[in-house]
Design a protein around this motif. Structure first.
Motif, PDB file in Angstrom:
ATOM      1  N   ALA A 102       0.831  -1.208   0.000  1.00  0.00           N
ATOM      2  CA  ALA A 102       0.000   0.000   0.000  1.00  0.00           C
ATOM      3  C   ALA A 102       0.863   1.255   0.000  1.00  0.00           C
ATOM      4  CB  ALA A 102      -0.920  -0.011   1.220  1.00  0.00           C
ATOM      5  N   LEU A 103       1.949   1.231   0.738  1.00  0.00           N
ATOM      6  CA  LEU A 103       2.855   2.375   0.787  1.00  0.00           C
ATOM      7  C   LEU A 103       3.442   2.674  -0.593  1.00  0.00           C
ATOM      8  CD1 LEU A 103       4.417   4.500   2.451  1.00  0.00           C
ATOM      9  CD2 LEU A 103       6.130   2.735   2.905  1.00  0.00           C
ATOM     10  N   SER A 104       3.944   1.642  -1.247  1.00  0.00           N
ATOM     11  CA  SER A 104       4.533   1.843  -2.574  1.00  0.00           C
ATOM     12  C   SER A 104       3.490   2.306  -3.591  1.00  0.00           C
ATOM     13  CB  SER A 104       5.196   0.546  -3.058  1.00  0.00           C
ATOM     14  OG  SER A 104       6.316   0.226  -2.269  1.00  0.00           O
ATOM     15  N   LEU A 105       2.297   1.723  -3.548  1.00  0.00           N
ATOM     16  CA  LEU A 105       1.253   2.100  -4.494  1.00  0.00           C
ATOM     17  C   LEU A 105       0.727   3.509  -4.208  1.00  0.00           C
ATOM     18  CD1 LEU A 105      -0.583  -1.319  -4.691  1.00  0.00           C
ATOM     19  CD2 LEU A 105       0.561  -0.170  -6.597  1.00  0.00           C
ATOM     20  N   GLY A 106       0.674   3.880  -2.929  1.00  0.00           N
ATOM     21  CA  GLY A 106       0.274   5.242  -2.583  1.00  0.00           C
ATOM     22  C   GLY A 106       1.253   6.266  -3.130  1.00  0.00           C
ATOM     23  N   ARG A 107       2.526   5.933  -3.094  1.00  0.00           N
ATOM     24  CA  ARG A 107       3.552   6.824  -3.635  1.00  0.00           C
ATOM     25  C   ARG A 107       3.480   6.899  -5.161  1.00  0.00           C
ATOM     26  NH1 ARG A 107       7.446   8.593  -0.426  1.00  0.00           N
ATOM     27  NH2 ARG A 107       8.940   8.672  -2.147  1.00  0.00           N
ATOM     28  N   CYS A 108       2.820   5.928  -5.769  1.00  0.00           N
ATOM     29  CA  CYS A 108       2.589   5.950  -7.224  1.00  0.00           C
ATOM     30  C   CYS A 108       1.264   6.638  -7.571  1.00  0.00           C
ATOM     31  CB  CYS A 108       2.583   4.528  -7.775  1.00  0.00           C
ATOM     32  SG  CYS A 108       4.146   3.660  -7.628  1.00  0.00           S
ATOM     33  N   LEU A 109       0.625   7.250  -6.572  1.00  0.00           N
ATOM     34  CA  LEU A 109      -0.658   7.949  -6.768  1.00  0.00           C
ATOM     35  C   LEU A 109      -1.775   7.003  -7.189  1.00  0.00           C
ATOM     36  CD1 LEU A 109       0.663  11.137  -8.621  1.00  0.00           C
ATOM     37  CD2 LEU A 109       0.245  10.854  -6.174  1.00  0.00           C
ATOM     38  N   ARG A 110      -1.651   5.742  -6.818  1.00  0.00           N
ATOM     39  CA  ARG A 110      -2.690   4.771  -7.142  1.00  0.00           C
ATOM     40  C   ARG A 110      -3.801   4.821  -6.094  1.00  0.00           C
ATOM     41  NH1 ARG A 110      -2.793   3.573 -12.350  1.00  0.00           N
ATOM     42  NH2 ARG A 110      -0.704   3.089 -13.145  1.00  0.00           N
ATOM     43  N   ARG A 111      -5.041   4.644  -6.568  1.00  0.00           N
ATOM     44  CA  ARG A 111      -6.197   4.555  -5.673  1.00  0.00           C
ATOM     45  C   ARG A 111      -6.233   3.138  -5.096  1.00  0.00           C
ATOM     46  NH1 ARG A 111     -10.920   4.795  -8.875  1.00  0.00           N
ATOM     47  NH2 ARG A 111      -9.593   3.910 -10.483  1.00  0.00           N
ATOM     48  N   VAL A 112      -6.070   3.052  -3.781  1.00  0.00           N
ATOM     49  CA  VAL A 112      -5.881   1.753  -3.127  1.00  0.00           C
ATOM     50  C   VAL A 112      -6.831   1.607  -1.944  1.00  0.00           C
ATOM     51  CG1 VAL A 112      -4.244   0.246  -1.922  1.00  0.00           C
ATOM     52  CG2 VAL A 112      -3.438   1.744  -3.774  1.00  0.00           C
ATOM     53  N   LEU A 113      -7.424   0.435  -1.828  1.00  0.00           N
ATOM     54  CA  LEU A 113      -8.169   0.065  -0.628  1.00  0.00           C
ATOM     55  C   LEU A 113      -7.463  -1.111   0.027  1.00  0.00           C
ATOM     56  CD1 LEU A 113     -10.616   0.107   1.310  1.00  0.00           C
ATOM     57  CD2 LEU A 113     -11.752  -1.490  -0.259  1.00  0.00           C
ATOM     58  N   VAL A 114      -7.148  -0.980   1.320  1.00  0.00           N
ATOM     59  CA  VAL A 114      -6.584  -2.073   2.103  1.00  0.00           C
ATOM     60  C   VAL A 114      -7.671  -2.607   3.024  1.00  0.00           C
ATOM     61  CG1 VAL A 114      -4.805  -2.778   3.743  1.00  0.00           C
ATOM     62  CG2 VAL A 114      -4.300  -0.974   2.071  1.00  0.00           C
ATOM     63  N   CYS A 115      -7.978  -3.888   2.900  1.00  0.00           N
ATOM     64  CA  CYS A 115      -8.948  -4.545   3.780  1.00  0.00           C
ATOM     65  C   CYS A 115      -8.186  -5.230   4.905  1.00  0.00           C
ATOM     66  CB  CYS A 115      -9.786  -5.559   3.000  1.00  0.00           C
ATOM     67  SG  CYS A 115     -10.854  -4.811   1.760  1.00  0.00           S
ATOM     68  N   ASP A 116      -8.328  -4.696   6.111  1.00  0.00           N
ATOM     69  CA  ASP A 116      -7.629  -5.202   7.289  1.00  0.00           C
ATOM     70  C   ASP A 116      -8.499  -6.241   7.969  1.00  0.00           C
ATOM     71  OD1 ASP A 116      -6.310  -5.670   9.653  1.00  0.00           O
ATOM     72  OD2 ASP A 116      -6.046  -3.558  10.180  1.00  0.00           O
ATOM     73  N   GLY A 117      -8.057  -7.509   7.884  1.00  0.00           N
ATOM     74  CA  GLY A 117      -8.873  -8.603   8.402  1.00  0.00           C
ATOM     75  C   GLY A 117      -8.617  -9.005   9.835  1.00  0.00           C
ATOM     76  N   GLY A 118      -7.706  -8.295  10.547  1.00  0.00           N
ATOM     77  CA  GLY A 118      -7.484  -8.639  11.945  1.00  0.00           C
ATOM     78  C   GLY A 118      -6.027  -8.897  12.284  1.00  0.00           C
ATOM     79  N   PRO A 119      -5.761  -9.432  13.498  1.00  0.00           N
ATOM     80  CA  PRO A 119      -4.391  -9.593  13.982  1.00  0.00           C
ATOM     81  C   PRO A 119      -3.549 -10.506  13.085  1.00  0.00           C
ATOM     82  CG  PRO A 119      -5.968  -9.905  15.761  1.00  0.00           C
ATOM     83  CD  PRO A 119      -6.750  -9.866  14.489  1.00  0.00           C
ATOM     84  N   PRO A 120      -2.242 -10.227  12.982  1.00  0.00           N
ATOM     85  CA  PRO A 120      -1.364 -11.053  12.150  1.00  0.00           C
ATOM     86  C   PRO A 120      -0.953 -12.334  12.848  1.00  0.00           C
ATOM     87  CG  PRO A 120      -0.074  -9.344  13.192  1.00  0.00           C
ATOM     88  CD  PRO A 120      -1.519  -9.102  13.596  1.00  0.00           C
ATOM     89  N   ARG A 121      -0.313 -13.205  12.103  1.00  0.00           N
ATOM     90  CA  ARG A 121       0.156 -14.493  12.621  1.00  0.00           C
ATOM     91  C   ARG A 121       1.095 -14.316  13.808  1.00  0.00           C
ATOM     92  NH1 ARG A 121       4.693 -17.855   9.283  1.00  0.00           N
ATOM     93  NH2 ARG A 121       4.849 -19.702  10.595  1.00  0.00           N
TER      94      ARG A 121
END
Length: 323
Positions: free
Chosen positions: A36-55
């Motif tokens: 998401a960070l890299s795509l945001g820096r490319c001015l891309r429209r991005v949605l991140v779906c956060d599904g909960g705690p990591p492993r």
């Protein structure tokens, strides 16, 4: 009649589908947030779906992460989310993705938000960064001590338990390989096979050569402290083995069933197959992090997220700027 030059017609970009986002990222761990960070820096429209705690949520720290060695898993993700704030084309939602429907140059994603309401959004590309779940052996106490007294990765935790009395759990080639790795950190190491170890004569010889002990007694349970530290491995014959930590190499499965539902090609070990551009066997669908083949570490997952983001952006650009 004066000569009139006729200019060659310009190539026009083919009509691209109108979508809510350029990219939807499913998963907000190291791989997803890095992408998401890299795509945001490319001015891309991005949605991140956060599904909960990591492993790695039960772990006291994320080790060997350049500039962040020992940071708590939750704090690493907090920093990652905080650093997305300047990029106003990136949106993060707490959401569980329930269904993905691929179409012509578009993916439709149906997800359930925090309020329980379902919403549907579309994107031209999709990145799976959903992670894996570990299948711990059915030994009482193992789940309670997971991440502190029971560990999975010597590269992640070996330095923290160096010089202590350690054990390795498992059978066959897997436990032999793990034990030889862990012996670098442990002068006092015991392989516990929880019954017949199914070790070849050569494997037994290699363990003896490294002064690694072998115990093939069935295990009753693990004894530990309230804060998750291991104290004893208790065998069914009543014997107790005092150990500081136990290493195990558990089986895993995909945390999400989306790849299977979409018909992605999987490896023999159940990982999502990707090509050198991070793309799965389905056009427009990418994957990064622990769900793909190879070593599993937070830093590597972050790097794979960046690789996937670059591949996605370059593919989108080629579609927008045809020859």
């Amino acid at each position: 009649m004066p000569h009139r030059s006729i200019s060659a017609p310009r190539h026009r970009a083919p009509a691209l589908p109108s979508t809510d986002y350029d990219v939807i990222i499913i998963g907000a761990g190291s791989a997803g947030l890095s992408a998401a960070l890299s795509l945001g820096r490319c001015l891309r429209r991005v949605l991140v779906c956060d599904g909960g705690p990591p492993r790695n949520a039960p772990s006291p720290g994320v080790q060997s992460f350049f500039t962040r060695d020992g940071i708590k898993p939750a704090e690493l993700l907090r920093v990652g989310l905080d650093q997305l704030k300047p990029y106003d084309t990136v949106e993060v939602r707490a959401a569980q993705v329930q269904r993905v429907t691929p179409g012509f140059q578009v993916f439709e994603v149906e997800a359930e938000g925090e309020s329980g309401r379902t919403f549907t959004v579309t994107a031209r590309k999709l990145l799976l960064a959903t992670g894996v779940e570990d299948e711990l052996p059915p030994v009482p106490g193992m789940r309670d001590l997971w991440g502190r007294g029971v560990l999975h990765c010597p590269y992640c935790h070996g330095w923290e338990v160096r010089g202590q009395a350690l054990a390795v759990y498992g059978q066959g080639k897997i436990v032999t390989g793990m034990a030889l790795l862990v012996s670098r950190w442990a002068p006092d190491l015991v392989v516990c096979t929880d019954g017949a170890g199914h070790l070849s004569p050569n494997a037994r010889r290699r363990l003896r050569q490294q002064k690694i002990q072998l115990n093939e007694e069935p295990i009753s349970h693990l004894e530990g402290t309230a804060n998750g530290q291991l104290r004893h491995i208790v065998f069914k014959n009543g014997d107790k083995l005092a150990r500081h930590a136990l290493f195990v190499h558990p089986h895993q499965h995909q945390r999400s069933t989306l790849a299977e539902q979409l018909g992605c090609r999987l490896t023999s070990k159940g990982a999502i197959w990707i090509n050198k551009h991070s793309q799965t066997s389905i056009s427009g669908l990418y994957a990064a992090g622990d769900i793909t083949p190879g070593p599993q570490k937070a830093l590597l997952a972050a790097a794979e997220g960046t690789e996937a983001a670059i591949a996605i952006h370059e593919t989108l650009t080629r579609e927008e700027c045809p020859k």
